[in-house]
Scaffold this motif. Structure first.
Motif, PDB file in Angstrom:
ATOM      1  N   LEU A  20       3.497  -8.237  -0.763  1.00 13.17           N
ATOM      2  CA  LEU A  20       2.290  -7.438  -0.525  1.00 13.17           C
ATOM      3  C   LEU A  20       1.784  -7.614   0.902  1.00 13.17           C
ATOM      4  N   VAL A  21       1.810  -8.837   1.411  1.00 14.88           N
ATOM      5  CA  VAL A  21       1.396  -9.102   2.783  1.00 14.88           C
ATOM      6  C   VAL A  21       2.353  -8.396   3.753  1.00 14.88           C
ATOM      7  N   ALA A  22       3.658  -8.418   3.468  1.00 14.37           N
ATOM      8  CA  ALA A  22       4.652  -7.760   4.329  1.00 14.37           C
ATOM      9  C   ALA A  22       4.409  -6.257   4.357  1.00 14.37           C
ATOM     10  N   VAL A  23       4.129  -5.659   3.216  1.00 15.17           N
ATOM     11  CA  VAL A  23       3.856  -4.207   3.161  1.00 15.17           C
ATOM     12  C   VAL A  23       2.590  -3.894   3.954  1.00 15.17           C
ATOM     13  N   LEU A  24       1.572  -4.703   3.798  1.00 10.27           N
ATOM     14  CA  LEU A  24       0.331  -4.462   4.535  1.00 10.27           C
ATOM     15  C   LEU A  24       0.555  -4.622   6.041  1.00 10.27           C
ATOM     16  N   LEU A  25       1.384  -5.586   6.436  1.00  9.12           N
ATOM     17  CA  LEU A  25       1.704  -5.746   7.852  1.00  9.12           C
ATOM     18  C   LEU A  25       2.475  -4.526   8.370  1.00  9.12           C
ATOM     19  N   MET A  26       3.381  -3.994   7.553  1.00  6.89           N
ATOM     20  CA  MET A  26       4.129  -2.794   7.949  1.00  6.89           C
ATOM     21  C   MET A  26       3.167  -1.608   8.122  1.00  6.89           C
ATOM     22  N   LEU A  27       2.233  -1.468   7.219  1.00  8.77           N
ATOM     23  CA  LEU A  27       1.231  -0.388   7.326  1.00  8.77           C
ATOM     24  C   LEU A  27       0.380  -0.586   8.579  1.00  8.77           C
ATOM     25  N   THR A  28       0.013  -1.825   8.868  1.00  7.75           N
ATOM     26  CA  THR A  28      -0.787  -2.121  10.056  1.00  7.75           C
ATOM     27  C   THR A  28      -0.004  -1.793  11.315  1.00  7.75           C
ATOM     28  N   ILE A  29       1.290  -2.159  11.346  1.00  3.17           N
ATOM     29  CA  ILE A  29       2.123  -1.856  12.505  1.00  3.17           C
ATOM     30  C   ILE A  29       2.251  -0.338  12.680  1.00  3.17           C
ATOM     31  N   GLY A  30       2.453   0.389  11.595  1.00  5.44           N
ATOM     32  CA  GLY A  30       2.538   1.863  11.652  1.00  5.44           C
ATOM     33  C   GLY A  30       1.239   2.464  12.181  1.00  5.44           C
ATOM     34  N   TYR A  31       0.102   1.963  11.666  1.00  5.21           N
ATOM     35  CA  TYR A  31      -1.199   2.473  12.118  1.00  5.21           C
ATOM     36  C   TYR A  31      -1.438   2.147  13.586  1.00  5.21           C
ATOM     37  N   CYS A  32      -0.985   0.966  14.020  1.00  3.49           N
ATOM     38  CA  CYS A  32      -1.123   0.594  15.438  1.00  3.49           C
ATOM     39  C   CYS A  32      -0.287   1.518  16.316  1.00  3.49           C
TER      40      CYS A  32
END
Length: 148
Positions: free
Chosen positions: A12-24
């Motif tokens: 879940l943390v990895a998915v959220l980090l991926m979403l954060t990287i995409g949003y960045c």
């Protein structure tokens, strides 16, 4: 179960980090476009400032020209008014001279011409007629011994 719960949380943390990287990445592209718009906006503002300065100088020149024209036009109108009055007085004097010459011409005509109607004479301009009458009057006065 401990391991599976840890893997789920880590996933879940990895998915959220991926979403954060995409949003960045999306924010980064938007910031790049904003910077490009900022540079074009600065260029536009610079052009506007230059155009405003040119317009202000042109307005100052026009104001100076209007002042000069007003001064020269005022003096020319004054001179034209004086010339008009001078011409008016000269016309009035000329009219008086013509009236006196007409009276002289009428007095110079022989009495026989006034009694008998004259035969149809050729058309002569009034100025020539007045000049001829004045000439005849002056010649008649000279023969009588009087100066005209």
């Amino acid at each position: 179960m401990n391991h599976s719960l840890g893997i789920i949380i880590e996933s879940l943390v990895a998915v959220l980090l991926m979403l954060t990287i995409g949003y960045c990445m999306v924010l980064n592209s938007r910031l790049k476009r904003l910077k490009a718009d900022e540079h074009s906006l600065k260029a536009t503002i610079g052009e506007l400032i230059t155009a405003t300065e040119i317009a202000e100088r042109a307005i100052g020149g026009l104001k100076h020209t209007v002042r000069d024209v007003n001064e020269h036009l005022g003096s020319q109108i004054t001179a034209a008014t004086q010339m008009s009055m001078h011409l008016k007085s000269q016309l009035a004097e000329g009219d008086g001279v013509i009236r006196r010459l007409s009276k002289i011409a009428a007095a110079a005509r022989p009495a026989t011409q006034e009694a008998a109607p004259a035969p149809a004479a050729p058309k002569v301009s009034p100025a020539k007629a007045v000049a001829a009458a004045a000439q005849a009057f002056s010649e008649r006065r000279r023969t009588d011994g009087l100066a005209a």
